[in-house]
Design a protein around this motif. Structure first.
Motif, PDB file in Angstrom:
ATOM      1  N   ASP A 183      28.617  28.288  44.199  1.00  0.00           N
ATOM      2  CA  ASP A 183      29.206  27.177  45.070  1.00  0.00           C
ATOM      3  C   ASP A 183      30.626  27.503  45.361  1.00  0.00           C
ATOM      4  OD1 ASP A 183      26.946  25.710  44.508  1.00  0.00           O
ATOM      5  OD2 ASP A 183      27.748  24.308  43.152  1.00  0.00           O
ATOM      6  N   ASN A 184      30.538  28.034  46.808  1.00  0.00           N
ATOM      7  CA  ASN A 184      31.939  28.326  47.406  1.00  0.00           C
ATOM      8  C   ASN A 184      32.195  28.010  48.626  1.00  0.00           C
ATOM      9  OD1 ASN A 184      31.571  31.124  49.339  1.00  0.00           O
ATOM     10  ND2 ASN A 184      29.971  30.249  48.046  1.00  0.00           N
ATOM     11  N   ALA A 185      33.277  28.478  49.277  1.00  0.00           N
ATOM     12  CA  ALA A 185      33.634  28.003  50.689  1.00  0.00           C
ATOM     13  C   ALA A 185      34.298  29.189  51.525  1.00  0.00           C
ATOM     14  CB  ALA A 185      34.461  26.661  50.743  1.00  0.00           C
ATOM     15  N   PRO A 186      34.325  28.921  52.859  1.00  0.00           N
ATOM     16  CA  PRO A 186      34.808  30.009  53.682  1.00  0.00           C
ATOM     17  C   PRO A 186      36.167  30.465  53.248  1.00  0.00           C
ATOM     18  CG  PRO A 186      33.919  28.580  55.176  1.00  0.00           C
ATOM     19  CD  PRO A 186      33.882  27.838  53.767  1.00  0.00           C
ATOM     20  N   TYR A 187      36.968  29.716  52.357  1.00  0.00           N
ATOM     21  CA  TYR A 187      38.324  29.912  51.634  1.00  0.00           C
ATOM     22  C   TYR A 187      38.284  29.400  50.285  1.00  0.00           C
ATOM     23  CZ  TYR A 187      40.808  32.176  55.875  1.00  0.00           C
ATOM     24  OH  TYR A 187      41.032  32.683  56.925  1.00  0.00           O
ATOM     25  N   SER A 188      38.121  30.274  49.334  1.00  0.00           N
ATOM     26  CA  SER A 188      38.287  29.921  47.851  1.00  0.00           C
ATOM     27  C   SER A 188      38.447  31.070  47.156  1.00  0.00           C
ATOM     28  CB  SER A 188      36.811  29.286  47.751  1.00  0.00           C
ATOM     29  OG  SER A 188      35.660  30.027  47.669  1.00  0.00           O
ATOM     30  N   ARG A 189      38.597  30.716  45.714  1.00  0.00           N
ATOM     31  CA  ARG A 189      38.757  31.766  44.803  1.00  0.00           C
ATOM     32  C   ARG A 189      37.400  32.849  44.880  1.00  0.00           C
ATOM     33  NH1 ARG A 189      43.133  34.203  41.974  1.00  0.00           N
ATOM     34  NH2 ARG A 189      42.261  35.512  40.500  1.00  0.00           N
ATOM     35  N   THR A 190      36.370  32.057  44.867  1.00  0.00           N
ATOM     36  CA  THR A 190      35.315  32.811  44.674  1.00  0.00           C
ATOM     37  C   THR A 190      34.898  33.745  45.957  1.00  0.00           C
ATOM     38  OG1 THR A 190      34.026  30.909  43.857  1.00  0.00           O
ATOM     39  CG2 THR A 190      32.482  32.594  44.731  1.00  0.00           C
ATOM     40  N   HIS A 191      35.299  33.273  47.027  1.00  0.00           N
ATOM     41  CA  HIS A 191      35.587  34.230  48.400  1.00  0.00           C
ATOM     42  C   HIS A 191      36.320  35.197  48.066  1.00  0.00           C
ATOM     43  CE1 HIS A 191      36.876  35.152  52.453  1.00  0.00           C
ATOM     44  NE2 HIS A 191      35.195  35.372  52.893  1.00  0.00           N
ATOM     45  N   MET A 192      37.529  35.033  47.451  1.00  0.00           N
ATOM     46  CA  MET A 192      38.381  35.959  47.514  1.00  0.00           C
ATOM     47  C   MET A 192      37.898  37.168  46.557  1.00  0.00           C
ATOM     48  SD  MET A 192      42.343  35.966  45.457  1.00  0.00           S
ATOM     49  CE  MET A 192      43.069  34.877  46.486  1.00  0.00           C
ATOM     50  N   GLU A 193      37.475  36.795  45.187  1.00  0.00           N
ATOM     51  CA  GLU A 193      36.939  37.621  44.633  1.00  0.00           C
ATOM     52  C   GLU A 193      35.929  38.482  44.998  1.00  0.00           C
ATOM     53  OE1 GLU A 193      36.069  35.409  40.962  1.00  0.00           O
ATOM     54  OE2 GLU A 193      38.380  35.221  40.510  1.00  0.00           O
ATOM     55  N   SER A 194      34.857  37.931  45.868  1.00  0.00           N
ATOM     56  CA  SER A 194      33.935  38.429  46.546  1.00  0.00           C
ATOM     57  C   SER A 194      34.235  39.582  47.473  1.00  0.00           C
ATOM     58  CB  SER A 194      32.942  37.596  47.220  1.00  0.00           C
ATOM     59  OG  SER A 194      31.789  38.196  47.622  1.00  0.00           O
ATOM     60  N   ARG A 195      35.338  39.273  48.073  1.00  0.00           N
ATOM     61  CA  ARG A 195      35.873  40.398  48.994  1.00  0.00           C
ATOM     62  C   ARG A 195      36.355  41.610  48.311  1.00  0.00           C
ATOM     63  NH1 ARG A 195      40.243  39.347  51.035  1.00  0.00           N
ATOM     64  NH2 ARG A 195      41.129  37.448  50.194  1.00  0.00           N
ATOM     65  N   HIS A 196      37.117  41.233  47.074  1.00  0.00           N
ATOM     66  CA  HIS A 196      37.538  42.336  46.332  1.00  0.00           C
ATOM     67  C   HIS A 196      36.399  43.167  45.786  1.00  0.00           C
ATOM     68  CE1 HIS A 196      41.509  39.967  45.771  1.00  0.00           C
ATOM     69  NE2 HIS A 196      41.329  40.536  46.975  1.00  0.00           N
ATOM     70  N   LEU A 197      35.452  42.562  45.130  1.00  0.00           N
ATOM     71  CA  LEU A 197      34.339  43.414  44.681  1.00  0.00           C
ATOM     72  C   LEU A 197      33.592  43.947  45.526  1.00  0.00           C
ATOM     73  CD1 LEU A 197      33.042  40.416  41.879  1.00  0.00           C
ATOM     74  CD2 LEU A 197      33.941  42.798  41.474  1.00  0.00           C
ATOM     75  N   ASP A 198      33.424  43.517  46.954  1.00  0.00           N
ATOM     76  CA  ASP A 198      32.778  44.365  48.007  1.00  0.00           C
ATOM     77  C   ASP A 198      33.640  45.632  48.137  1.00  0.00           C
ATOM     78  OD1 ASP A 198      30.604  43.058  48.614  1.00  0.00           O
ATOM     79  OD2 ASP A 198      31.775  41.503  50.010  1.00  0.00           O
ATOM     80  N   GLU A 199      34.859  45.511  48.103  1.00  0.00           N
ATOM     81  CA  GLU A 199      35.795  46.914  48.176  1.00  0.00           C
ATOM     82  C   GLU A 199      35.448  47.596  47.072  1.00  0.00           C
ATOM     83  OE1 GLU A 199      38.435  49.280  50.085  1.00  0.00           O
ATOM     84  OE2 GLU A 199      37.374  47.559  50.744  1.00  0.00           O
ATOM     85  N   GLU A 200      35.180  47.126  45.844  1.00  0.00           N
ATOM     86  CA  GLU A 200      34.970  47.845  44.733  1.00  0.00           C
ATOM     87  C   GLU A 200      33.587  48.687  44.883  1.00  0.00           C
ATOM     88  OE1 GLU A 200      36.207  48.344  41.413  1.00  0.00           O
ATOM     89  OE2 GLU A 200      37.799  46.907  41.552  1.00  0.00           O
ATOM     90  N   GLY A 201      32.793  48.089  45.381  1.00  0.00           N
ATOM     91  CA  GLY A 201      31.247  48.681  45.468  1.00  0.00           C
ATOM     92  C   GLY A 201      31.168  49.019  46.897  1.00  0.00           C
ATOM     93  N   LYS A 202      31.873  49.520  47.690  1.00  0.00           N
ATOM     94  CA  LYS A 202      31.850  49.772  49.248  1.00  0.00           C
ATOM     95  C   LYS A 202      30.924  51.194  49.375  1.00  0.00           C
ATOM     96  CE  LYS A 202      36.435  51.696  49.900  1.00  0.00           C
ATOM     97  NZ  LYS A 202      37.723  51.691  50.675  1.00  0.00           N
ATOM     98  N   ASP A 203      31.080  51.984  48.398  1.00  0.00           N
ATOM     99  CA  ASP A 203      30.418  53.418  48.545  1.00  0.00           C
ATOM    100  C   ASP A 203      28.923  53.117  48.178  1.00  0.00           C
ATOM    101  OD1 ASP A 203      31.320  52.726  45.771  1.00  0.00           O
ATOM    102  OD2 ASP A 203      30.522  54.622  45.278  1.00  0.00           O
ATOM    103  N   LEU A 204      28.418  52.228  47.746  1.00  0.00           N
ATOM    104  CA  LEU A 204      27.070  51.893  47.464  1.00  0.00           C
ATOM    105  C   LEU A 204      26.416  51.025  48.526  1.00  0.00           C
ATOM    106  CD1 LEU A 204      27.702  50.522  43.739  1.00  0.00           C
ATOM    107  CD2 LEU A 204      26.880  52.699  44.455  1.00  0.00           C
ATOM    108  N   GLY A 205      25.143  51.594  48.933  1.00  0.00           N
ATOM    109  CA  GLY A 205      24.331  50.796  50.083  1.00  0.00           C
ATOM    110  C   GLY A 205      24.249  49.775  49.541  1.00  0.00           C
ATOM    111  N   LYS A 206      23.572  48.916  50.550  1.00  0.00           N
ATOM    112  CA  LYS A 206      22.982  47.479  50.282  1.00  0.00           C
ATOM    113  C   LYS A 206      21.515  47.710  49.485  1.00  0.00           C
ATOM    114  CE  LYS A 206      25.135  44.479  53.270  1.00  0.00           C
ATOM    115  NZ  LYS A 206      24.929  42.821  54.196  1.00  0.00           N
TER     116      LYS A 206
END
Length: 561
Positions: free
Chosen positions: A250-273
């Motif tokens: 459960d999250n929203a366009p702006y939230s702590r969940t959204h923030m952490e997701s952005r950072h984790l996407d950056e962590e795994g950006k070298d991995l394909g979907k």
């Protein structure tokens, strides 16, 4: 040489020849026997859900069981629930013991690290304990080097308020949940686009308002969760997992969940979907990865065509999500092992998405959800009818309302005789829960018998349409009439009475809306989590007690004789 010696020598040669022939036949038969054995073996999938709710556990396993697969799930006593946060160390021991003969494993990292999804929010483990359990995946992979391993976990949710947390957050969230949510909205926005002067002052005010010890505890839990997710991404990079998905609960366009997701996407950006992704939602992840496991075992990539209702359609940002529904649907197709296509003609699943033309998501308990046609109802039903008429395998993601079906749509489908001409349906919980679940289940229906597809549709119609969109709302309004202590979120002394009343109303719903399936003859509604939000609807054929009594009497007579 004597005659006796010659005869003895001949006998010995015949024995040796016979033995050679027998051995030859056995050697030739071994590959055939082995081939028959492989052909007859039932595929076996280990499934560790993130708790023991029916949708997380039995209903997800049921879909794969309809394929004839064996789904091995931990004993209920090991899985987490609302009061018992789960038993991670015992779950690890169970997993290692049962994985030896499995063809694939789909596991919740939340269960194996914290005990359960709720455990990930309320645990008291140290960071060292959490990371040590995360490291268990290394030894598990070493012991099972060839086992396909699919892992799903959560990025901690950020409920909008204490009421929205459903008693699944620390106690202080009941008092300060709305303030904490707003504070995280501002901090996330600050990183993305910056704050106005007024918003900067509001953030400073909230920092003073929320007790420091509560904020430190809440952020401390999130830091542990974030570190564990970082480690899971590293393990994926090291090829320990065949696939990792982290769900934004459960999250929203702006939230702590959204923030952490952005950072984790950056962590795994070298991995394909095809190796790792973060997604909106969480409760549907088990179904999606079970689908991926089956598709990979079958070496199949299902094609999925998507069609939205008119209006905002794919641009809809549904409730409890931080992105357009088109992005969530695309991610779900990938997670389930499918591929989006641009034509319905050759699709294995034609997914129709019931959005409101204005792009908004409402709650199923709204008075407007009364079964009368709304803007977009007939148009969407026309789409479904057209595709069914062309023989396409149609699935419906019913997301116009959150937490229950669109009654107007269901009435229209019933009137047009379409309820059991589609292949899959989902309209429960959050919109992304529904869209993800119907994609995962819908991609597998092409391997099923029609009778099994109908049974899965019945499960969803009873839960999403019958209970969530109708019976739950009726009984919730009657709670004050019932004796004893208890309320919607904690039934307590009213639990049995609510179960009886819900069962009677569900029986009435079945009579008014569904064909007379044998499996609908006996209905029983219970509440395993002691709250009305979700129910466990058991059904089956009515037992003829007279027959059994007569049979027992006859046996007694025979024994007496």
């Amino acid at each position: 040489m004597s005659r006796q010696g010659i005869e003895g020598s001949g006998f010995l040669k015949r024995r040796i020849l016979a033995l050679v022939l027998v051995l030859g036949v056995m050697v030739m038969a071994l590959p055939m026997a082995s081939a028959r054995h492989k052909q007859n073996v039932v595929p076996r999938i280990i499934y560790v859900p993130h708790d023991n709710r029916p949708i997380s556990n039995q209903q997800t396993a049921e879909v794969v069981q309809k394929l004839g697969y064996e789904v091995i799930v931990p004993p209920d006593k090991l899985l987490g629930n609302r009061q018992d946060l789960g038993h991670p160390d015992e779950l690890w021991a169970w997993l290692k013991e049962n994985a030896r003969d499995a063809d694939a494993a789909v596991v919740s990292s939340d269960s194996l690290i914290y005990g359960s999804l709720v455990g990930s929010r309320k645990h008291s483990y140290t960071k060292e304990q959490i990371l040590a359990r995360t490291e268990n995946f290394k030894s598990f992979r070493k012991e099972n080097p060839k086992l396909p391993l699919y892992v799903f976990g959560s990025i901690m949710r950020t409920p909008r308020s204490g009421a929205a947390s459903g008693h699944e957050e620390p106690e202080y969230y009941r008092s300060y949940g709305a303030d904490i949510f707003r504070y995280t909205v501002l901090k996330d926005k600050e990183e993305v686009e910056g704050l106005t002067r007024r918003e900067t002052k509001e953030a400073a005010f909230l920092e003073e308002l929320i007790p420091r010890k509560h904020m430190q505890d809440w952020l401390g839990r999130r830091d542990k969760n974030y570190s564990a997710n970082q480690q899971l991404i590293k393990l994926t990079r090291g090829k320990l997992f065949n696939y990792l998905v982290l769900g934004r609960d459960d999250n929203a366009p702006y939230s702590r969940t959204h923030m952490e997701s952005r950072h984790l996407d950056e962590e795994g950006k070298d991995l394909g979907k095809t190796e790792f992704q973060t997604m909106a939602g969480i409760d549907e992840m088990g179904m999606l990865l079970m689908s991926r496991a089956v598709n990979n075992l079958r070496k199949d990539v299902p094609f999925v065509y998507v069609r939205y209702n008119w209006g905002r359609g794919p641009a809809t940002v549904p409730a409890y999500s931080d992105e357009r529904i088109s992005a969530s649907v695309s991610s779900a197709i990938t997670a389930g092992g499918g591929m989006p296509v641009t034509s319905p003609a050759n699709a294995d699943l034609v997914l129709t998405v019931n959005t409101n033309p204005n792009g908004k998501t409402y709650e199923a308990n709204d008075r407007a959800n009364d079964g009368r046609p709304r803007e977009g109802t007939a148009y969407f039903a026309d789409i479904v009818q057209e595709y069914v008429g062309k023989g396409y395998p149609v699935g419906i993601a019913d997301i116009a309302y959150a937490n229950g079906a669109d009654n107007a749509l269901m009435e229209e489908l019933k009137k047009r005789g379409l309820l059991f001409k589609i292949k899959a349906y989902s309209g429960w919980n959050t919109p992304t829960n529904s869209s993800g679940f119907v994609i995962g289940a819908g991609m597998l229906t092409k391997y099923m018998k029609d009778a099994d597809v109908d049974e899965l549709l019945l499960t969803r119609y009873l839960d999403d349409w019958g209970y969530q969109a109708n019976v739950r709302n009726i009984v919730a309004r009657q709670l004050t009439w019932l004796r004893g202590d208890g309320f919607y979120g904690s039934l307590d002394a009213k639990r049995e009475a609510v179960g009886l009343r819900s069962t009677r109303l569900m029986e009435q719903f079945v009579q008014e809306n569904l064909p007379p399936f044998k499996s609908l003859e006996d209905i029983n509604v219970t509440f395993p989590w002691n709250r009305m939000f979700e129910s466990d609807i058991q059904r089956g054929e009515r037992k003829d007690f007279r027959y059994f009594m007569n049979t027992a009497a006859e046996k007694t007579k025979k024994t007496a004789k």
